[in-house]
Design a protein around this motif. Structure first.
Motif: not given
Ligand SMILES: NC(=O)c1ccc[n+]([C@@H]2O[C@H](COP(=O)([O-])OP(=O)(O)OC[C@H]3O[C@@H](n4cnc5c(N)ncnc54)[C@H](O)[C@@H]3O)[C@@H](O)[C@H]2O)c1
Length: 291
Positions: A90-98
């Motif tokens: 449930a981290v920031f809404e960032d596809v690369a990060l997830k």
């Protein structure tokens, strides 16, 4: 519950702490991870506060609160998630990060560990592609506030296996959640309806059709919604609403998803809702989870 699991939660923000509350309350050993000690401690504190409040309101026996609190720990280290049966990001809404986080967890967790993503708008398939075990990645979209709302949307990535999907729905049922299965599509089901509706309510306010209070009343009394759009937006957070609206607008190219100018102004002013003490309504003190 059949057997307590070890559940890791990535991100101690609004959703991470809400989901950690749900898993700890259900008796699972819960490890909450964020980037800084301050964020972790604040998140653990919010979970404990919610559990205490539940006991105070007579909604939870003190023994259950004590067990949940004892099973909850916080960390800044990703390695501490090594023993997890399930990791919910449930981290920031960032596809690369997830995607990158699941890729790193591949080397830390057992091959059987399930990876759940709580993304609101991004492709579960694209997030799963960051992992060497994409068949064990599942979208689990909790509604905010997670400890109070029963629905979780389950979105299968193109790669998700039947076994991972069934294990996920079983786990969510054990948390007391009701699930609906949706295609891996921007906004799933709930936000495809909710975001245009909320933006319509904001545009109605901008156009002077009614006040914050009267539009909320019309929606609760006239349409039977449990809470009005402005009460809900204040709980969700205006900056989150803006980000979700923009992401869906960019993907779907439908003007109904574009955030109205009032949203931009409120975000610029820091009037984000309950978390800042002021949104469409004003609050005596910042609050989480609608408690
Ligand atoms: N807020 C909502 O109403 C809502 C509802 C459903 C789903 N979601 C989704 O849930 C996710 C989280 O949203 P939120 O509202 O809780 O955001 P938030 O900004 O409140 O919290 C995100 C947290 O993630 C942490 N973080 C960032 N990178 C990290 C990393 N590498 N490891 C661990 N922690 C990290 C941040 O420090 C922050 O505390 C997003 O994908 C969002 O789209 C939000």
């Amino acid at each position: 519950m059949d057997k307590p699991l070890t559940v890791g939660i990535l991100g101690a923000g609004t959703m991470g702490t809400g989901i950690a509350t749900v898993t700890a309350r259900a008796g699972h050993r819960t490890i909450l991870r964020d980037l800084t000690e301050a964020a972790v401690q604040a998140g653990v504190g919010r979970v404990r506060q919610f559990l205490d409040k539940s006991v105070e309101l007579g909604k939870m026996p003190a023994e259950q609160r004590d067990a949940a609190a004892a099973g909850l720990t916080g960390t800044t280290g990703l390695d501490d998630l090594a023993e997890c049966d399930i990791v919910v990001e449930a981290v920031f809404e960032d596809v690369a990060l997830k995607a990158e986080l699941f890729g790193r967890l591949d080397d830390i967790c057992a091959p059987t560990t399930l990876f759940h993503t709580n993304t609101s708008t991004l492709s579960v398939t694209a997030i799963a592609a960051g992992s060497s075990r994409p068949e064990r990645v599942v979208g689990t979209h909790y509604c905010n506030p997670a400890p109070l709302m029963r629905l979780v949307e389950v979105a299968r990535a193109r790669q998700t296996s039947d076994e991972a999907y069934h294990a996920t729905t079983e786990f969510l049922a054990g948390l007391g959640k009701v699930t609906v299965t949706t295609r891996d599509t921007p906004g799933f089901i709930v936000n495809r309806f909710l975001i245009p509706f909320e933006n319509d309510c904001i545009r109605a306010l901008e156009a002077g059709l009614g006040t914050v209070e009267s539009i909320d009343q019309a929606v609760t009394r006239g349409l039977g919604h449990p809470m009005g759009p402005f009460t809900l937006l204040d709980i969700v957070g205006l900056e989150i609403h803006r980000a979700v609206s923009l992401s869906l607008y960019e993907q779907l190219r439908d003007a109904r998803f574009a955030p109205p100018p009032l949203v931009e102004q409120m975000v610029a002013a820091g009037h984000l809702g309950r978390k800042t003490g002021r949104g469409f309504y004003t609050y005596d003190e910042p609050r989480m989870f609608g408690t």
